[in-house]
Design a protein around this motif. Structure first.
Motif, mmCIF file in Angstrom:
data_model
loop_
_atom_site.group_PDB
_atom_site.id
_atom_site.type_symbol
_atom_site.label_atom_id
_atom_site.label_comp_id
_atom_site.label_asym_id
_atom_site.label_seq_id
_atom_site.Cartn_x
_atom_site.Cartn_y
_atom_site.Cartn_z
ATOM 1 N N SER A 195 13.819 34.021 -9.380
ATOM 2 C CA SER A 195 14.120 34.873 -8.233
ATOM 3 C C SER A 195 15.607 34.773 -7.910
ATOM 4 C CB SER A 195 13.282 34.441 -7.026
ATOM 5 O OG SER A 195 13.695 33.155 -6.603
ATOM 6 N N LYS A 196 16.087 35.662 -7.065
ATOM 7 C CA LYS A 196 17.493 35.640 -6.680
ATOM 8 C C LYS A 196 17.859 34.328 -6.011
ATOM 9 C CE LYS A 196 18.083 40.596 -6.217
ATOM 10 N NZ LYS A 196 18.344 41.733 -5.336
ATOM 11 N N GLU A 197 16.947 33.795 -5.194
ATOM 12 C CA GLU A 197 17.209 32.531 -4.511
ATOM 13 C C GLU A 197 17.345 31.385 -5.511
ATOM 14 O OE1 GLU A 197 14.621 34.581 -3.602
ATOM 15 O OE2 GLU A 197 15.604 35.430 -1.844
ATOM 16 N N GLU A 198 16.477 31.376 -6.545
ATOM 17 C CA GLU A 198 16.553 30.330 -7.559
ATOM 18 C C GLU A 198 17.853 30.438 -8.358
ATOM 19 O OE1 GLU A 198 11.830 29.641 -8.620
ATOM 20 O OE2 GLU A 198 12.884 31.345 -9.503
ATOM 21 N N LEU A 199 18.247 31.672 -8.689
ATOM 22 C CA LEU A 199 19.497 31.872 -9.421
ATOM 23 C C LEU A 199 20.697 31.451 -8.587
ATOM 24 C CD1 LEU A 199 18.836 35.289 -11.182
ATOM 25 C CD2 LEU A 199 18.991 33.045 -12.246
ATOM 26 N N LEU A 200 20.688 31.789 -7.302
ATOM 27 C CA LEU A 200 21.783 31.370 -6.419
ATOM 28 C C LEU A 200 21.853 29.846 -6.336
ATOM 29 C CD1 LEU A 200 21.590 33.959 -3.500
ATOM 30 C CD2 LEU A 200 23.427 33.678 -5.149
ATOM 31 N N GLY A 201 20.706 29.196 -6.247
ATOM 32 C CA GLY A 201 20.666 27.737 -6.224
ATOM 33 C C GLY A 201 21.245 27.145 -7.502
ATOM 34 N N ASP A 202 20.911 27.736 -8.660
ATOM 35 C CA ASP A 202 21.452 27.261 -9.931
ATOM 36 C C ASP A 202 22.968 27.424 -9.979
ATOM 37 O OD1 ASP A 202 18.900 26.649 -10.721
ATOM 38 O OD2 ASP A 202 18.713 28.331 -12.141
ATOM 39 N N VAL A 203 23.458 28.582 -9.538
ATOM 40 C CA VAL A 203 24.903 28.840 -9.546
ATOM 41 C C VAL A 203 25.623 27.873 -8.617
ATOM 42 C CG1 VAL A 203 26.671 30.532 -8.887
ATOM 43 C CG2 VAL A 203 24.718 31.249 -10.252
ATOM 44 N N ILE A 204 25.069 27.654 -7.443
ATOM 45 C CA ILE A 204 25.695 26.736 -6.481
ATOM 46 C C ILE A 204 25.739 25.321 -7.038
ATOM 47 C CG2 ILE A 204 25.375 25.637 -4.226
ATOM 48 C CD1 ILE A 204 24.469 28.415 -3.214
ATOM 49 N N SER A 205 24.646 24.885 -7.665
ATOM 50 C CA SER A 205 24.639 23.528 -8.231
ATOM 51 C C SER A 205 25.630 23.417 -9.386
ATOM 52 C CB SER A 205 23.247 23.119 -8.675
ATOM 53 O OG SER A 205 22.814 23.920 -9.750
ATOM 54 N N LEU A 206 25.782 24.492 -10.178
ATOM 55 C CA LEU A 206 26.776 24.477 -11.258
ATOM 56 C C LEU A 206 28.195 24.431 -10.700
ATOM 57 C CD1 LEU A 206 25.249 27.052 -13.770
ATOM 58 C CD2 LEU A 206 25.518 24.604 -14.115
ATOM 59 N N LEU A 207 28.420 25.148 -9.609
ATOM 60 C CA LEU A 207 29.744 25.141 -8.996
ATOM 61 C C LEU A 207 30.043 23.810 -8.318
ATOM 62 C CD1 LEU A 207 29.864 28.722 -7.446
ATOM 63 C CD2 LEU A 207 31.110 27.888 -9.444
ATOM 64 N N GLN A 208 29.037 23.167 -7.771
ATOM 65 C CA GLN A 208 29.240 21.897 -7.084
ATOM 66 C C GLN A 208 29.475 20.744 -8.053
ATOM 67 O OE1 GLN A 208 25.791 21.415 -4.613
ATOM 68 N NE2 GLN A 208 26.800 22.301 -2.830
ATOM 69 N N SER A 209 28.924 20.823 -9.230
ATOM 70 C CA SER A 209 28.999 19.722 -10.182
ATOM 71 C C SER A 209 30.444 19.346 -10.525
ATOM 72 C CB SER A 209 28.208 20.067 -11.437
ATOM 73 O OG SER A 209 28.273 19.018 -12.359
ATOM 74 N N PRO A 210 31.320 20.281 -10.916
ATOM 75 C CA PRO A 210 32.711 19.889 -11.202
ATOM 76 C C PRO A 210 33.435 19.361 -9.961
ATOM 77 C CG PRO A 210 32.258 22.048 -12.112
ATOM 78 C CD PRO A 210 31.079 21.665 -11.282
ATOM 79 N N ALA A 211 33.163 19.945 -8.818
ATOM 80 C CA ALA A 211 33.809 19.478 -7.593
ATOM 81 C C ALA A 211 33.389 18.048 -7.284
ATOM 82 C CB ALA A 211 33.465 20.400 -6.432
ATOM 83 N N LYS A 212 32.126 17.741 -7.484
ATOM 84 C CA LYS A 212 31.646 16.370 -7.250
ATOM 85 C C LYS A 212 32.310 15.394 -8.220
ATOM 86 C CE LYS A 212 27.121 17.461 -5.314
ATOM 87 N NZ LYS A 212 25.678 17.430 -5.515
#
Length: 172
Positions: free
Chosen positions: A131-148
């Motif tokens: 779903s769109k919510e699941e895809l947004l969650g995946d994108v956010i976690s991918l974006l957060q990983s390098p920052a972390k």
């Protein structure tokens, strides 16, 4: 059914098509009484609207709606139950779960994420669609990983730099 009743039903269906972003067409003919009552209950619990419709009325409603649905005519043969939902993969998962107990309901077609899926062999594909919510969650976690990783490196590196500076200052 009177012509005025048909036109009112067609208008209601086209509004429902515009209200919900996805719909599935299934065949539930042959379910026993227990499963026939369990199926709508399970759909209701997952916020899925189930309607038994005449194929011609639904085709007319599709023509009046805003949806671009090419090739769905094949799904509207025989008995049809239409499932309206806003989360694309939930009906497929419920259908798959019910098929473990019986061969029904059978997926005839679906309109999910602006695409048409026809035939019972598409059920596995539909269960894996995110779903769109699941895809947004995946994108956010991918974006957060390098920052972390950067923050972690800076924090650990900061203590190393501090240790080196302290050692150098003590030598002087």
């Amino acid at each position: 059914m009177k012509k005025t009743d048909k036109s009112a039903l067609i208008k209601e269906l086209s509004e429902k098509l515009n209200e919900y972003s996805h719909f599935y067409v299934t065949d539930t003919l042959g379910l026993d009484a227990g499963k026939t009552s369990d199926l709508p209950r399970a759909f209701f619990e997952k916020d899925i609207k189930m309607m038994m419709l005449k194929n011609t009325l639904f085709n007319l409603a599709l023509e009046q709606s805003d949806k671009e649905v090419e090739g769905m005519d094949e799904a509207f043969k025989g008995t049809s139950a239409v499932l309206f939902c806003n989360t694309g993969n939930v009906p497929a998962k419920l259908i798959k779960e019910f098929q473990k107990k019986a061969d029904l309901p059978v997926l005839k077609g679906a309109f999910v994420e602006e695409s048409v899926y026809l035939g019972r062999d598409q059920l596995e594909v539909l269960t894996t669609i995110k779903s769109k919510e699941e895809l947004l969650g995946d994108v956010i976690s991918l974006l957060q990983s390098p920052a972390k990783n950067v923050i972690s490196a800076l924090q650990s590196g900061g203590s190393k730099i501090h240790g080196i500076l302290q050692t150098l200052s003590e030598k002087e």
